[in-house]
Design an enzyme around this catalytic site. Structure first.
Site, short mmCIF file in Angstrom:
data_model
loop_
_atom_site.label_atom_id
_atom_site.label_comp_id
_atom_site.label_asym_id
_atom_site.label_seq_id
_atom_site.Cartn_x
_atom_site.Cartn_y
_atom_site.Cartn_z
N LYS A 126 -39.67 30.80 78.85
CA LYS A 126 -39.49 29.56 78.08
C LYS A 126 -38.54 29.88 76.93
O LYS A 126 -38.44 31.03 76.51
CB LYS A 126 -40.84 29.10 77.51
CG LYS A 126 -40.87 27.64 77.10
CD LYS A 126 -41.15 26.71 78.27
CE LYS A 126 -40.97 25.27 77.87
NZ LYS A 126 -41.44 24.34 78.92
N ASP A 166 -36.79 20.59 78.68
CA ASP A 166 -38.14 20.34 78.15
C ASP A 166 -37.92 19.33 77.02
O ASP A 166 -36.89 18.62 77.03
CB ASP A 166 -38.79 21.65 77.63
CG ASP A 166 -40.27 21.49 77.28
OD1 ASP A 166 -41.10 21.42 78.19
OD2 ASP A 166 -40.60 21.41 76.08
P1 NDP Z 1 -38.79 14.36 76.01
O1 NDP Z 1 -38.02 15.00 74.91
O2 NDP Z 1 -38.07 13.65 77.09
O3 NDP Z 1 -39.87 13.36 75.42
C1 NDP Z 1 -40.86 13.80 74.53
C2 NDP Z 1 -41.65 12.61 74.06
O4 NDP Z 1 -42.77 13.06 73.30
C3 NDP Z 1 -40.86 11.71 73.14
O5 NDP Z 1 -41.34 10.40 73.26
C4 NDP Z 1 -41.19 12.29 71.77
O6 NDP Z 1 -41.04 11.36 70.71
C5 NDP Z 1 -42.64 12.64 71.94
N1 NDP Z 1 -42.96 13.79 71.05
C6 NDP Z 1 -42.39 15.01 71.07
N2 NDP Z 1 -42.89 15.79 70.10
C7 NDP Z 1 -43.79 15.03 69.47
C8 NDP Z 1 -44.65 15.26 68.38
N3 NDP Z 1 -44.69 16.45 67.75
N4 NDP Z 1 -45.45 14.24 67.99
C9 NDP Z 1 -45.42 13.03 68.63
N5 NDP Z 1 -44.62 12.76 69.68
C10 NDP Z 1 -43.82 13.74 70.08
O7 NDP Z 1 -39.70 15.55 76.62
P2 NDP Z 1 -40.42 15.62 78.03
O8 NDP Z 1 -40.87 14.28 78.45
O9 NDP Z 1 -39.58 16.43 78.92
O10 NDP Z 1 -41.69 16.53 77.67
C11 NDP Z 1 -42.96 15.97 77.28
C12 NDP Z 1 -44.05 17.00 77.50
O11 NDP Z 1 -44.09 17.36 78.89
C13 NDP Z 1 -43.90 18.33 76.75
O12 NDP Z 1 -45.17 18.83 76.43
C14 NDP Z 1 -43.26 19.23 77.79
O13 NDP Z 1 -43.47 20.60 77.52
C15 NDP Z 1 -43.99 18.78 79.04
N6 NDP Z 1 -43.37 19.11 80.31
C16 NDP Z 1 -42.09 18.66 80.59
C17 NDP Z 1 -41.52 18.98 81.80
C18 NDP Z 1 -40.19 18.44 82.21
O14 NDP Z 1 -39.84 18.59 83.38
N7 NDP Z 1 -39.44 17.77 81.35
C19 NDP Z 1 -42.22 19.84 82.77
C20 NDP Z 1 -43.57 20.16 82.42
C21 NDP Z 1 -44.09 19.82 81.21
P3 NDP Z 1 -39.72 11.39 69.78
O15 NDP Z 1 -38.68 10.68 70.57
O16 NDP Z 1 -40.12 10.71 68.55
O17 NDP Z 1 -39.41 12.84 69.57
#
Ligand code: NDP
Length: 453
Positions: A126, A166
């Site tokens: 990671k 991510d």
């Molecule tokens: P994105 O950046 O596309 O979206 C993240 C979302 O979560 C946004 O809506 C963001 O809001 C919100 N968010 C992020 N950090 C915070 C925080 N500290 N508090 C509140 N809201 C938050 O990321 P992903 O959708 O790719 O990832 C989401 C989750 O899924 C993570 O935990 C990631 O590790 C996990 N994941 C992702 C994979 C992938 O293929 N993308 C694979 C496996 C797991 P804002 O816009 O305000 O930042």
């Protein structure tokens, strides 16, 4: 807590101070593994768990870049190469101001078990940076990505370490990172996944994590002869994972009710339908706006701004059947878990990594609900990254249907592994033990075979 876990945690805390997320991830896995270590003294003797919690390599570097005002900015870059026993390091890059060594170590640690569960030959890694893409111009994001790759390129390669996206790293960022890698190495290889379709990407990769989390929920429901049809679903986040979770819930007849970002959340009693989802995708992926705008457009919805004085998240306090946390770590605490249970939620399928605290998990397990931990439920993303690597090696592109079918089969197989393993170790229905033990055994056996390295 067993004596073994207690001693291990004391060592982990002493050796890795100020890394609470890493301690939490190790604690959760070690608690499950006590059951295996009793049956397999060879793992204890060869110190397999003690070796797994120590990254094979940690790379930390300076990322200087120039913003649109001509000011020099300095961020910190990381890559944690956690374990390569069963394949090249594989795992995403996260760009978010909260990123630090401990958070990336927890994510890399989880990744080792998750990748093993997919059945594909991928080790765990990671990386990322404390850079915040929010509010930055495309030019700034490009210059940052180029500077980040100016160091990272030395450490990665299609047979060494293959990063992906991510939080904060989507198609745009992968494009800039790939472009710079290609320029520096003068070679076109499958060094990153999540690539654009016309330059080596795979169909269904953007959808895979969200789709996978919903396929996993459907498998869990099937153990009770139920489906997602008509189920009320709470979804957090509004990024990649949340968007495609909502899409698949709709495909399977469920009713998604919520989305969120770091400023607040939306509750739409009428449900988020295809048209509203299209609006969300345009809002988040093209205009890069905030979810608040959803309530401005759709009067059936209410927007609740984040209240940092609350010790719970009101998003989890609505009547529902299923919850799909898809934002970030520790977004469901003990109080949230109690609210979910009180409101009738009996399926939790984690799209995010470690979104539930230990207190929350304990309540889900005590209540014997269908609780699918992230390392199993969200493994569809990395599994499809693995399929992208295979297509790159074969120099072929599979059709949408073929990749989706493979993804679906992998999620079914992960579910089966969890169920069978949990049962074998005397804790039927406990997907946490199933995922931790199922993921561990393959890596542990490979480490035994490969000697002390
Ligand atoms: P994105 O950046 O596309 O979206 C993240 C979302 O979560 C946004 O809506 C963001 O809001 C919100 N968010 C992020 N950090 C915070 C925080 N500290 N508090 C509140 N809201 C938050 O990321 P992903 O959708 O790719 O990832 C989401 C989750 O899924 C993570 O935990 C990631 O590790 C996990 N994941 C992702 C994979 C992938 O293929 N993308 C694979 C496996 C797991 P804002 O816009 O305000 O930042």
């Amino acid at each position: 807590m067993s004596e073994f876990v207690k001693n291990l945690m004391a060592q982990v805390k002493a050796k890795n101070p100020s890394e609470p997320e890493f301690h939490q991830a190790v604690y959760e896995v070690a608690s499950s593994l006590s059951l295996v270590l009793e049956k397999h003294p060879e793992y204890r003797k060869e110190k397999i768990l003690e070796r797994i919690i120590e990254p094979e390599r940690v790379i930390m570097f300076r990322v200087p870049w120039v913003d649109d005002q001509g000011e020099v900015q300095v961020n910190r870059g990381f890559r944690i190469e956690m374990n390569s026993a069963i394949g090249p390091y594989k795992g995403g890059l996260r760009f978010h101001p909260s990123v630090n060594l401990g958070i990336l170590k927890f994510l890399a640690f989880e990744q080792v078990f998750k990748n093993s569960l997919t059945t594909l030959p991928m080790g765990g890694g990671k990386g990322g940076s404390d850079f915040d893409p929010k509010g930055k111009s495309d030019g700034e994001v490009m210059r940052f990505c180029q500077s980040f790759m100016n160091e990272l390129f030395r450490h990665i390669g299609p047979n060494t370490d293959v990063p992906a996206g991510d939080i904060g790293v989507g198609g745009r960022e992968i494009g800039y990172l790939f472009g710079q890698y290609k320029k520096l190495r003068n070679e076109f290889t499958g060094v990153l996944t999540g690539k654009g379709l016309n330059w080596g990407g795979s169909l269904i990769r953007p959808e895979a994590t969200g789709y996978g989390a919903v396929y996993f929920a459907a498998e869990m429901l099937a153990t009770r002869n139920q489906t997602l049809e008509g189920k009320r679903c709470l979804v957090s986040g509004s990024g990649n994972v949340a968007q495609y979770t909502i899409e698949k819930i709709l495909h399977l007849g469920g009713k998604p009710l919520t989305i969120s970002d770091s400023n607040g959340y939306i509750y739409d009693e009428e449900g988020i339908d295809q048209e509203k989802l299209k609006f969300i995708m345009e809002l988040k992926n093209v205009r890069r706006g905030r979810v608040k705008e959803y309530a401005d457009k759709y009067k059936t919805a209410t927007y609740v701004p984040l209240d940092s004085n609350l010790d719970y998240n009101p998003l989890w306090d609505h009547k529902a059947d299923c919850a799909f946390p898809s934002a970030t770590q520790n977004e469901i605490n003990g109080k949230d878990a109690a609210n979910l249970l009180k409101n009738g939620v009996y399926v939790v399928s984690e799209g995010a990594n470690m979104p539930s605290t230990i207190e929350a998990i304990d309540q889900f397990l005590d209540a014997k609900i269908l609780y699918g931990p992230g390392k199993a439920a969200n493994a569809g993303g990395v599994a499809t990254s693995g399929l992208e690597m295979s297509q790159n090696s074969l120099r072929l592109s599979w059709s949408r249907e073929e990749v989706d079918q493979r993804l679906h089969n992998i999620m079914k197989s992960i579910h089966k592994t969890c169920v069978e393993t949990a049962e074998k170790y005397g804790t039927p229905g406990n997907y946490v033990n199933g995922a931790n033990i199922g993921g561990f055994i393959k890596v542990a056996n490979a480490m035994l075979d490969q000697g002390i390295v």
